[in-house]
Enzyme design. Sequence first.
Site, short mmCIF file in Angstrom:
data_model
loop_
_atom_site.label_atom_id
_atom_site.label_comp_id
_atom_site.label_asym_id
_atom_site.label_seq_id
_atom_site.Cartn_x
_atom_site.Cartn_y
_atom_site.Cartn_z
N CYS A 91 15.28 -5.23 12.76
CA CYS A 91 14.03 -4.51 12.97
C CYS A 91 13.59 -3.78 11.72
O CYS A 91 12.39 -3.61 11.47
CB CYS A 91 14.20 -3.52 14.12
N ASP A 92 14.54 -3.32 10.92
CA ASP A 92 14.23 -2.54 9.73
C ASP A 92 14.00 -3.38 8.49
O ASP A 92 13.35 -2.95 7.56
CB ASP A 92 15.38 -1.57 9.42
N ARG A 93 14.57 -4.60 8.46
CA ARG A 93 14.57 -5.34 7.20
C ARG A 93 14.70 -6.84 7.45
O ARG A 93 15.22 -7.27 8.48
CB ARG A 93 15.73 -4.89 6.33
N SER B 157 19.40 2.59 6.73
CA SER B 157 18.62 2.42 7.95
C SER B 157 17.61 3.55 8.11
O SER B 157 17.73 4.60 7.46
CB SER B 157 19.55 2.39 9.17
N GLU C 234 22.96 4.71 12.45
CA GLU C 234 22.74 3.93 13.68
C GLU C 234 23.74 2.77 13.71
O GLU C 234 24.07 2.17 12.68
CB GLU C 234 21.29 3.43 13.75
N ASP D 223 15.22 -0.48 15.41
CA ASP D 223 16.61 -0.21 15.80
C ASP D 223 16.78 1.11 16.54
O ASP D 223 17.58 1.22 17.46
CB ASP D 223 17.50 -0.23 14.56
N GLY E 222 14.66 2.56 18.47
CA GLY E 222 14.20 2.37 19.84
C GLY E 222 15.28 1.75 20.70
O GLY E 222 15.52 2.17 21.84
#
Length: 438
Positions: free
Chosen positions: A52-54, A111, A116, A194, A196
């Site tokens: 989700c981040d990358r 992150s 996380e 992530d 969420g």
Amino acid sequence: MTTTSYLVIGASHRTCSGAIRDGLATDEAEVPAMLERLRAAGVSQAVWLSTCDRVEVQAVHERPNEAALAIAELMAERVGLPTPDLADQLYTRTGLDAVRHLFSVACSLDSQIIGEPHILGQLKAAHRGAASAGLTGPELEAALQAAYTAAKRVRSETPIAEGATSLAAAAVQVARDLHGDPKRCSALLIGVGDMGALVLDGLREAGLSRLTIAAPVDRRAEAAARRLDGHFAPWADLDSALAGADIVVTAAGLGRYILTAGMMEVALKRRRRRPVFVVDAAIPSDVDPAVARMDGAFVYDLADLERVALQGRVGREAATQAAWTIVDEALAAFARDRAERAAVPAVAALRTHFEAERRRLLVEHGDLDAASATRLLVNRLLHRPSEVLRALAAEQDGVGLAERAAAERLLFRLFRLDGMAVDERDEDERREPGREVR
């Protein structure tokens, strides 16, 4: 292969918009095709990591700059942009910088929410996919295994993960205060960031069973729904999904408000003003600040949850610094190990050369006594290095003098010659039988 051949190129929440990340993102079924395209581009060791981040490629290549360009072109084609336009939103790391970045990702230091827990599992899954496709090798394996070891140390030796999990626990606490038992609640996840997912994990552990997922890119929402065992809602049906949710968690981070006051007003009317707990877990924010001023909408961002969790900034920063110290220690150990491994071929070649000279001497002079044989062997082994040193000494320019000084320093270091007296015995005594000393 040296550490300068390590390469990371990608796009993350730090460098580009959520829309670009959504365009680059791949679900599990798409990854094999992307790996094959990397192979076709000449990248034989690579991991395609999509979270989700990358979205990033971790690779090893003899010409990392060329490989980075090929990967950037592949990514640009995927999002439908000219390569130069996308390049401004990508990060590229090579050598030990790339390895350090890999360690930081595995340790959840890069992150959106430090600590996380999802990223390590995602990295390992991407690693397994690359291995299945035959795109891993000894250099990449070494870096990944070192990253996992560093991540284990960070988890066991620092409280860094406590901050992330405490935010999820705080969300559960607020949900209980507002709605009572989470088992009676329905939740809507908007976006697939992530944090969420982390909040939803906490709610589901507390008993939440009804979960719907929507995202600006429907295929990402469908994939997340399968992964999280929830229901998929098309983006076009977001208003209806919103009206049915007691808890709304936003985690898109597109740089614009997804949940507006108008949308929430319609949802509250359809809910007959039953309250809604909204967790804005996105960076940047997904929720229009006006929503928080509406009766029936209780909006908490990550800072609000942190206050509920009573997590002090000083404690979090201390844990983060301790984690970075572990990363740097792991990086130094990794670099030292690779350097030692790189020296092995040279040592092996030297040993082979010495052994060949020993065998040749025995063939030529097998009847010598031990003292004569060992003296003869020493002279033979020193013959070529002595010639090179004399040649360097004859070169009186600056380059020759510098090379001679460097060679002498290396010899003293390799054989620990500091403080030893120079042998001044007659040249004749050191001469091999039957050979002129030059």
